[in-house]
Design a protein around this motif. Structure first.
Motif, mmCIF file in Angstrom:
data_model
loop_
_atom_site.group_PDB
_atom_site.id
_atom_site.type_symbol
_atom_site.label_atom_id
_atom_site.label_comp_id
_atom_site.label_asym_id
_atom_site.label_seq_id
_atom_site.Cartn_x
_atom_site.Cartn_y
_atom_site.Cartn_z
ATOM 1 N N LEU A 1 -12.096 -9.994 -5.429
ATOM 2 C CA LEU A 1 -11.474 -11.264 -5.062
ATOM 3 C C LEU A 1 -12.320 -12.103 -4.114
ATOM 4 O O LEU A 1 -11.996 -13.263 -3.854
ATOM 5 C CB LEU A 1 -10.099 -11.014 -4.447
ATOM 6 N N ASN A 2 -13.354 -11.505 -3.545
ATOM 7 C CA ASN A 2 -14.328 -12.289 -2.775
ATOM 8 C C ASN A 2 -15.706 -11.667 -2.976
ATOM 9 O O ASN A 2 -15.861 -10.735 -3.766
ATOM 10 C CB ASN A 2 -13.943 -12.373 -1.286
ATOM 11 N N ALA A 3 -16.707 -12.162 -2.273
ATOM 12 C CA ALA A 3 -18.053 -11.623 -2.440
ATOM 13 C C ALA A 3 -18.284 -10.401 -1.559
ATOM 14 O O ALA A 3 -19.347 -9.798 -1.612
ATOM 15 C CB ALA A 3 -19.088 -12.706 -2.111
ATOM 16 N N ASP A 4 -17.275 -10.036 -0.753
ATOM 17 C CA ASP A 4 -17.459 -8.970 0.211
ATOM 18 C C ASP A 4 -16.708 -7.708 -0.209
ATOM 19 O O ASP A 4 -17.139 -6.999 -1.103
ATOM 20 C CB ASP A 4 -17.021 -9.454 1.600
ATOM 21 N N THR A 5 -15.543 -7.445 0.373
ATOM 22 C CA THR A 5 -14.906 -6.155 0.107
ATOM 23 C C THR A 5 -13.390 -6.255 -0.012
ATOM 24 O O THR A 5 -12.664 -5.372 0.436
ATOM 25 C CB THR A 5 -15.355 -5.124 1.172
ATOM 26 N N THR A 6 -12.902 -7.326 -0.625
ATOM 27 C CA THR A 6 -11.486 -7.469 -0.960
ATOM 28 C C THR A 6 -11.316 -7.231 -2.457
ATOM 29 O O THR A 6 -11.956 -7.906 -3.271
ATOM 30 C CB THR A 6 -10.959 -8.861 -0.578
ATOM 31 N N TRP A 7 -10.455 -6.275 -2.796
ATOM 32 C CA TRP A 7 -10.311 -5.839 -4.178
ATOM 33 C C TRP A 7 -8.845 -5.830 -4.606
ATOM 34 O O TRP A 7 -7.948 -5.627 -3.790
ATOM 35 C CB TRP A 7 -10.863 -4.421 -4.353
ATOM 36 N N LEU A 8 -8.634 -6.012 -5.904
ATOM 37 C CA LEU A 8 -7.334 -5.814 -6.524
ATOM 38 C C LEU A 8 -7.502 -4.729 -7.580
ATOM 39 O O LEU A 8 -8.250 -4.909 -8.544
ATOM 40 C CB LEU A 8 -6.826 -7.103 -7.166
ATOM 41 N N LEU A 9 -6.843 -3.596 -7.368
ATOM 42 C CA LEU A 9 -6.872 -2.502 -8.334
ATOM 43 C C LEU A 9 -5.543 -2.482 -9.067
ATOM 44 O O LEU A 9 -4.488 -2.310 -8.448
ATOM 45 C CB LEU A 9 -7.114 -1.169 -7.625
ATOM 46 N N SER A 10 -5.592 -2.651 -10.378
ATOM 47 C CA SER A 10 -4.383 -2.713 -11.209
ATOM 48 C C SER A 10 -4.378 -1.503 -12.139
ATOM 49 O O SER A 10 -5.201 -1.405 -13.040
ATOM 50 C CB SER A 10 -4.356 -4.020 -12.009
ATOM 51 N N ILE A 11 -3.433 -0.585 -11.879
ATOM 52 C CA ILE A 11 -3.376 0.684 -12.607
ATOM 53 C C ILE A 11 -2.208 0.635 -13.592
ATOM 54 O O ILE A 11 -1.069 0.364 -13.189
ATOM 55 C CB ILE A 11 -3.177 1.859 -11.630
ATOM 56 N N ILE B 1 -2.570 -2.938 -6.467
ATOM 57 C CA ILE B 1 -2.919 -2.553 -5.099
ATOM 58 C C ILE B 1 -3.964 -3.531 -4.564
ATOM 59 O O ILE B 1 -5.054 -3.666 -5.136
ATOM 60 C CB ILE B 1 -3.478 -1.123 -5.052
ATOM 61 N N LEU B 2 -3.621 -4.203 -3.483
ATOM 62 C CA LEU B 2 -4.530 -5.142 -2.820
ATOM 63 C C LEU B 2 -5.229 -4.402 -1.681
ATOM 64 O O LEU B 2 -4.566 -3.851 -0.792
ATOM 65 C CB LEU B 2 -3.755 -6.344 -2.298
ATOM 66 N N ILE B 3 -6.554 -4.406 -1.682
ATOM 67 C CA ILE B 3 -7.340 -3.617 -0.731
ATOM 68 C C ILE B 3 -8.113 -4.532 0.211
ATOM 69 O O ILE B 3 -8.838 -5.427 -0.227
ATOM 70 C CB ILE B 3 -8.326 -2.691 -1.481
ATOM 71 N N ASP B 4 -7.957 -4.317 1.513
ATOM 72 C CA ASP B 4 -8.701 -5.021 2.575
ATOM 73 C C ASP B 4 -8.756 -6.534 2.356
ATOM 74 O O ASP B 4 -9.845 -7.113 2.240
ATOM 75 C CB ASP B 4 -10.121 -4.456 2.694
ATOM 76 N N PRO B 5 -7.608 -7.196 2.338
ATOM 77 C CA PRO B 5 -7.619 -8.637 2.038
ATOM 78 C C PRO B 5 -8.133 -9.498 3.192
ATOM 79 O O PRO B 5 -7.571 -9.488 4.292
ATOM 80 C CB PRO B 5 -6.139 -8.934 1.744
ATOM 81 N N ASP C 1 2.229 -4.814 -5.290
ATOM 82 C CA ASP C 1 2.989 -3.574 -5.112
ATOM 83 C C ASP C 1 2.646 -2.854 -3.820
ATOM 84 O O ASP C 1 3.509 -2.194 -3.224
ATOM 85 C CB ASP C 1 2.735 -2.632 -6.300
ATOM 86 N N LEU C 2 1.395 -2.943 -3.378
ATOM 87 C CA LEU C 2 0.954 -2.184 -2.218
ATOM 88 C C LEU C 2 -0.277 -2.847 -1.621
ATOM 89 O O LEU C 2 -1.125 -3.372 -2.351
ATOM 90 C CB LEU C 2 0.617 -0.745 -2.626
#
Length: 373
Positions: free
Chosen positions: A36-46, A63-67, A147-148
């Motif tokens: 979601l950005n050039a750094d370390t924000t991720w969306l993991l969809s399982i 799951i939204l990681i380190d937004p 979700d998380l």
């Protein structure tokens, strides 16, 4: 494979990349990972397991990681250290993240109905979200599109307050110990839990806020790193074989490969689907910050990760005293492999050398999505 659309802004690239990835995921029921950005924000969809009743209304668990989407971040004080994204994030607000997720679910639901031959008119965004708890009870909720949320560190490029406070209060947050304490002090979220240390069995996650088939845990060697700076977050889910799981392992600053032994030796077995570990070696005169590509290659070889995906490598705009002392080494995967050959020489033969040739490194840029097959 990941998509790169030249001459597109990140938000347009995100839309096009997701459409391709969602279509492929539906036929294979595999997770999607979106930068979601050039750094370390991720969306993991399982994808939900096919036996889960919530599949009737949701296709993925998101799951939204380190937004950290926009604005600056500062630790200690602005005069000491402050950073900004060098390029705008592909999504600028949590509302836009939710729109991305709604688009994913809408596309997935439309594809599923088309495959079943159901002729039905759907409007994007229509319908309630159905949450199924551990007792099998269904509850309609409006607005819990995410979700998380998972927060890996208390540093504000991972625990960005302004971004986190945009997230609805009803979304559960799991964070490492110090981060959880700080987030609780804001009195915003209804549920803030601590990410537990990995127990050796991915099926024994103590958090009741998670579906029973999902585990979120922390991999770190106790007592050796008081800040747990060099640690990892593991997100594990069923692989399909009896009791075995697969995992996405996220370590934005890198982790000592030996500390990953509990994952490599886990029983039931854990297959590492993706390792998120940066390439750049970043340090201060007396402190190693990001461990970089040489360490990442060793971790990848230990775990046998199917994908190695770069993270936390954005060359951000910086200010403050720390920026004058920061040392950054740009290292490529090729550089790391060549150094491995020099260090191990004759030992790198046969299967070890073949494994190195098969490393699938993905550098997902701002707004790209990858199907984890």
């Amino acid at each position: 494979m990941s998509l790169t659309l030249e001459d597109e802004d990140p938000s347009s690239q995100l839309r096009a990349s997701l459409l391709e990835s969602i279509t492929r995921s539906l036929s294979s029921r595999r997770p999607l990972l979106t930068h979601l950005n050039a750094d370390t924000t991720w969306l993991l969809s399982i994808p939900y397991p096919s036996t889960n009743p919530s599949l009737r209304n949701r296709t993925f668990y998101h799951i939204l990681i380190d937004p950290w989407l926009k604005g600056g971040q500062s630790d200690v004080a602005a005069f000491f250290s402050q950073q900004w994204h060098a390029t705008p994030s592909s999504v600028q607000t949590i509302t836009e993240v939710e729109d991305v997720i709604r688009r994913m679910e809408f596309t997935a639901k439309g594809k599923e109905k088309a495959d079943m031959g159901v002729a039905e008119s759907l409007e994007e965004g229509q319908g309630d979200v159905i949450v199924v708890d551990n007792h099998g009870l269904q509850e309609k909720q409006e607005g819990n599109v995410i979700d998380l949320v998972v927060v890996s560190h208390e540093f504000t490029d991972h625990m960005h307050k302004e971004t986190l406070l945009e997230i609805p209060k009803t979304v559960p947050v799991l964070a490492t110990v110090k981060a959880a304490g700080i987030i609780k002090s804001w009195k915003h979220f209804h549920v803030v839990g601590e990410v537990p240390r990995f127990s050796g069995d991915w099926r024994k996650c103590p958090h009741k806020t998670l579906p029973e088939w999902l585990d979120v845990s922390r991999v770190a060697k106790p007592g050796m790193d008081l800040l747990y700076y060099h640690s990892a977050i593991m997100i594990a889910f069923p692989k399909g074989y009896e009791g075995e799981g697969e995992a996405v392992i996220y370590t934005p600053h890198g982790i000592t490969p030996a500390d990953l032994a509990p994952v490599a030796e886990a029983n039931p077995k854990i297959h590492t689907l993706a390792l998120l570990h940066g390439l750049q070696d970043i340090s201060l005169p007396r402190a190693q910050l990001n461990k970089g590509a040489h360490n990442g290659l060793k971790a990848q070889r230990l775990l046998g990760a199917k994908y190695w995906i770069g993270t936390h490598d954005e060359l951000k705009k910086g200010g403050g005293i720390v920026s004058y002392f920061l040392r950054r080494k740009h290292i490529t995967l090729k550089d790391a492999i060549e150094k491995e050959k020099e260090e191990h020489g004759e030992k790198l033969k046969g299967s070890d050398l073949e494994t190195m040739k098969d490393v699938r490194f993905e550098d997902l840029t701002n707004g790209e999505s990858l199907l984890l097959e």
